[in-house]
Design a protein around this motif. Structure first.
Motif, PDB file in Angstrom:
ATOM      1  N   LEU A  21      60.034  61.777 -14.004  1.00  0.00           N
ATOM      2  CA  LEU A  21      61.398  61.468 -13.563  1.00  0.00           C
ATOM      3  C   LEU A  21      61.607  61.908 -12.119  1.00  0.00           C
ATOM      4  O   LEU A  21      62.184  61.169 -11.318  1.00  0.00           O
ATOM      5  CB  LEU A  21      62.416  62.140 -14.486  1.00  0.00           C
ATOM      6  CG  LEU A  21      63.889  61.934 -14.136  1.00  0.00           C
ATOM      7  CD1 LEU A  21      64.262  60.452 -14.127  1.00  0.00           C
ATOM      8  CD2 LEU A  21      64.772  62.709 -15.114  1.00  0.00           C
ATOM      9  N   SER A  22      61.092  63.082 -11.760  1.00  0.00           N
ATOM     10  CA  SER A  22      61.196  63.552 -10.377  1.00  0.00           C
ATOM     11  C   SER A  22      60.462  62.622  -9.420  1.00  0.00           C
ATOM     12  O   SER A  22      60.944  62.347  -8.315  1.00  0.00           O
ATOM     13  CB  SER A  22      60.632  64.967 -10.245  1.00  0.00           C
ATOM     14  OG  SER A  22      61.442  65.873 -10.939  1.00  0.00           O
ATOM     15  N   ALA A  23      59.297  62.122  -9.833  1.00  0.00           N
ATOM     16  CA  ALA A  23      58.552  61.177  -8.992  1.00  0.00           C
ATOM     17  C   ALA A  23      59.359  59.899  -8.782  1.00  0.00           C
ATOM     18  O   ALA A  23      59.425  59.371  -7.663  1.00  0.00           O
ATOM     19  CB  ALA A  23      57.198  60.860  -9.625  1.00  0.00           C
ATOM     20  N   LEU A  24      59.988  59.413  -9.832  1.00  0.00           N
ATOM     21  CA  LEU A  24      60.831  58.216  -9.711  1.00  0.00           C
ATOM     22  C   LEU A  24      62.006  58.485  -8.783  1.00  0.00           C
ATOM     23  O   LEU A  24      62.328  57.676  -7.915  1.00  0.00           O
ATOM     24  CB  LEU A  24      61.314  57.773 -11.091  1.00  0.00           C
ATOM     25  CG  LEU A  24      62.266  56.577 -11.134  1.00  0.00           C
ATOM     26  CD1 LEU A  24      61.611  55.328 -10.553  1.00  0.00           C
ATOM     27  CD2 LEU A  24      62.717  56.325 -12.569  1.00  0.00           C
ATOM     28  N   MET A  25      62.642  59.638  -8.943  1.00  0.00           N
ATOM     29  CA  MET A  25      63.786  59.975  -8.094  1.00  0.00           C
ATOM     30  C   MET A  25      63.380  60.202  -6.642  1.00  0.00           C
ATOM     31  O   MET A  25      64.210  60.104  -5.745  1.00  0.00           O
ATOM     32  CB  MET A  25      64.504  61.208  -8.644  1.00  0.00           C
ATOM     33  CG  MET A  25      65.237  60.935  -9.935  1.00  0.00           C
ATOM     34  SD  MET A  25      66.083  62.392 -10.583  1.00  0.00           S
ATOM     35  CE  MET A  25      67.418  62.550  -9.393  1.00  0.00           C
ATOM     36  N   GLY A  26      62.106  60.498  -6.404  1.00  0.00           N
ATOM     37  CA  GLY A  26      61.624  60.679  -5.045  1.00  0.00           C
ATOM     38  C   GLY A  26      61.426  59.374  -4.289  1.00  0.00           C
ATOM     39  O   GLY A  26      61.261  59.370  -3.068  1.00  0.00           O
ATOM     40  N   GLU A  27      61.437  58.272  -5.006  1.00  0.00           N
ATOM     41  CA  GLU A  27      61.302  56.950  -4.379  1.00  0.00           C
ATOM     42  C   GLU A  27      62.605  56.563  -3.669  1.00  0.00           C
ATOM     43  O   GLU A  27      63.673  57.046  -4.021  1.00  0.00           O
ATOM     44  CB  GLU A  27      61.008  55.890  -5.447  1.00  0.00           C
ATOM     45  CG  GLU A  27      59.748  56.100  -6.221  1.00  0.00           C
ATOM     46  CD  GLU A  27      58.523  55.519  -5.528  1.00  0.00           C
ATOM     47  OE1 GLU A  27      58.622  55.065  -4.368  1.00  0.00           O
ATOM     48  OE2 GLU A  27      57.454  55.532  -6.167  1.00  0.00           O
ATOM     49  N   THR A  28      62.483  55.666  -2.697  1.00  0.00           N
ATOM     50  CA  THR A  28      63.685  55.080  -2.098  1.00  0.00           C
ATOM     51  C   THR A  28      64.128  53.970  -3.034  1.00  0.00           C
ATOM     52  O   THR A  28      63.543  52.887  -3.060  1.00  0.00           O
ATOM     53  CB  THR A  28      63.391  54.534  -0.687  1.00  0.00           C
ATOM     54  OG1 THR A  28      62.936  55.612   0.119  1.00  0.00           O
ATOM     55  CG2 THR A  28      64.631  53.921  -0.075  1.00  0.00           C
ATOM     56  N   LEU A  29      65.143  54.250  -3.824  1.00  0.00           N
ATOM     57  CA  LEU A  29      65.605  53.302  -4.831  1.00  0.00           C
ATOM     58  C   LEU A  29      66.686  52.368  -4.285  1.00  0.00           C
ATOM     59  O   LEU A  29      66.862  51.268  -4.787  1.00  0.00           O
ATOM     60  CB  LEU A  29      66.117  54.045  -6.068  1.00  0.00           C
ATOM     61  CG  LEU A  29      65.096  54.969  -6.733  1.00  0.00           C
ATOM     62  CD1 LEU A  29      65.738  55.733  -7.878  1.00  0.00           C
ATOM     63  CD2 LEU A  29      63.892  54.177  -7.217  1.00  0.00           C
ATOM     64  N   LEU A  30      67.405  52.828  -3.284  1.00  0.00           N
ATOM     65  CA  LEU A  30      68.430  52.017  -2.626  1.00  0.00           C
ATOM     66  C   LEU A  30      68.278  52.218  -1.125  1.00  0.00           C
ATOM     67  O   LEU A  30      68.435  53.335  -0.637  1.00  0.00           O
ATOM     68  CB  LEU A  30      69.841  52.458  -3.036  1.00  0.00           C
ATOM     69  CG  LEU A  30      70.288  52.183  -4.454  1.00  0.00           C
ATOM     70  CD1 LEU A  30      71.606  52.898  -4.744  1.00  0.00           C
ATOM     71  CD2 LEU A  30      70.446  50.693  -4.682  1.00  0.00           C
ATOM     72  N   GLU A  31      67.958  51.159  -0.386  1.00  0.00           N
ATOM     73  CA  GLU A  31      67.867  51.288   1.068  1.00  0.00           C
ATOM     74  C   GLU A  31      69.191  51.823   1.603  1.00  0.00           C
ATOM     75  O   GLU A  31      70.263  51.383   1.199  1.00  0.00           O
ATOM     76  CB  GLU A  31      67.562  49.934   1.717  1.00  0.00           C
ATOM     77  CG  GLU A  31      66.132  49.481   1.538  1.00  0.00           C
ATOM     78  CD  GLU A  31      65.121  50.370   2.234  1.00  0.00           C
ATOM     79  OE1 GLU A  31      65.419  50.944   3.290  1.00  0.00           O
ATOM     80  OE2 GLU A  31      64.009  50.506   1.678  1.00  0.00           O
ATOM     81  N   GLY A  32      69.112  52.798   2.506  1.00  0.00           N
ATOM     82  CA  GLY A  32      70.319  53.361   3.094  1.00  0.00           C
ATOM     83  C   GLY A  32      71.042  54.340   2.185  1.00  0.00           C
ATOM     84  O   GLY A  32      72.150  54.763   2.483  1.00  0.00           O
ATOM     85  N   GLU A  33      70.401  54.727   1.072  1.00  0.00           N
ATOM     86  CA  GLU A  33      71.058  55.627   0.130  1.00  0.00           C
ATOM     87  C   GLU A  33      71.250  57.008   0.721  1.00  0.00           C
ATOM     88  O   GLU A  33      70.569  57.416   1.647  1.00  0.00           O
ATOM     89  CB  GLU A  33      70.242  55.737  -1.150  1.00  0.00           C
ATOM     90  CG  GLU A  33      68.922  56.474  -0.946  1.00  0.00           C
ATOM     91  CD  GLU A  33      68.052  56.489  -2.183  1.00  0.00           C
ATOM     92  OE1 GLU A  33      68.367  57.260  -3.078  1.00  0.00           O
ATOM     93  OE2 GLU A  33      67.073  55.732  -2.223  1.00  0.00           O
ATOM     94  N   ASP A  34      72.196  57.742   0.157  1.00  0.00           N
ATOM     95  CA  ASP A  34      72.395  59.146   0.478  1.00  0.00           C
ATOM     96  C   ASP A  34      71.258  59.901  -0.195  1.00  0.00           C
ATOM     97  O   ASP A  34      71.189  59.958  -1.417  1.00  0.00           O
ATOM     98  CB  ASP A  34      73.754  59.592  -0.064  1.00  0.00           C
ATOM     99  CG  ASP A  34      73.991  61.076   0.115  1.00  0.00           C
ATOM    100  OD1 ASP A  34      73.139  61.765   0.708  1.00  0.00           O
ATOM    101  OD2 ASP A  34      75.040  61.553  -0.341  1.00  0.00           O
TER     102      ASP A  34
END
Length: 196
Positions: free
Chosen positions: A98-111
């Motif tokens: 889950l941490s690896a997934l959250m480390g990805e850029t999931l939304l360009e320009g995300e906070d």
């Protein structure tokens, strides 16, 4: 558009948590405003300003990232407080994945400022009791009753372990402030992409 990427726990996991919160709700009275279980989710990424025309490209990019990650066996587990105002339930299970997934850029320009994966269940309400502001010189400040209530809730929920579920898809959700129940945000799922 205000959008976020979320994992939604299974209905069984949400029902289990809802039942486990009954005693905590009873002790809290009106001091805490409880979220709608139908909208409970784990936020993985958030963007406050996604242009409407960029939605399909965003979903396509998210699908490509999600395809690189397997479904995750997770469970709701433990509790904590953010900023002295928000009661949350934590996540156990495949936390490294889950941490690896959250480390990805999931939304360009995300906070990119992220806390740990969590599910927010309640916030301090405007009706919460407050500690007296005035005190006599030399007297210790009395404890804040709301903070005591939150600490009690975290203590009660620290041993909570919900049933395992397999998170197999990510949701792209629009959040419209002030349009939901009791003036809270209204969440609408815009797209769903599979993991793996």
């Amino acid at each position: 558009m205000r959008v976020f990427v979320a994992l939604r726990p299974s209905p069984t996991a949400l029902e289990h948590l809802d039942s486990a919160l009954e005693g905590v709700r009873g002790r809290a009275g009106r001091a805490l405003h409880w979220g709608d279980p139908a909208q409970w989710h784990l936020t993985l990424a958030f963007r406050a300003d996604l242009p409407g025309g960029a939605l399909q490209d965003t979903v396509d990019q998210l699908a490509a990232v999600a395809a690189e990650h397997r479904p995750l066996p997770l469970q709701l587990s433990g509790a904590g407080v953010f900023s002295g105002r928000t009661l949350w339930i934590g996540v156990g299970g495949a936390t490294e994945a889950l941490s690896a997934l959250m480390g990805e850029t999931l939304l360009e320009g995300e906070d990119r400022e992220r806390r740990r994966a969590h599910l927010s269940v309640a916030r301090v309400s405007a009706r919460a009791p407050r500690a007296p502001r005035r005190r006599r010189r030399g007297e210790a400040r009395p404890p804040d009753p709301t903070q005591l209530l939150l600490a009690d809730a975290v203590h009660a929920l620290s041993v909570y372990r919900g049933p395992l579920w397999e998170a197999s898809e990510l949701e792209v959700v629009e959040s419209v402030l002030g349009q939901g129940r009791s003036g809270g945000p209204l969440h609408e799922v815009l797209a769903v992409v599979p993991l793996g």
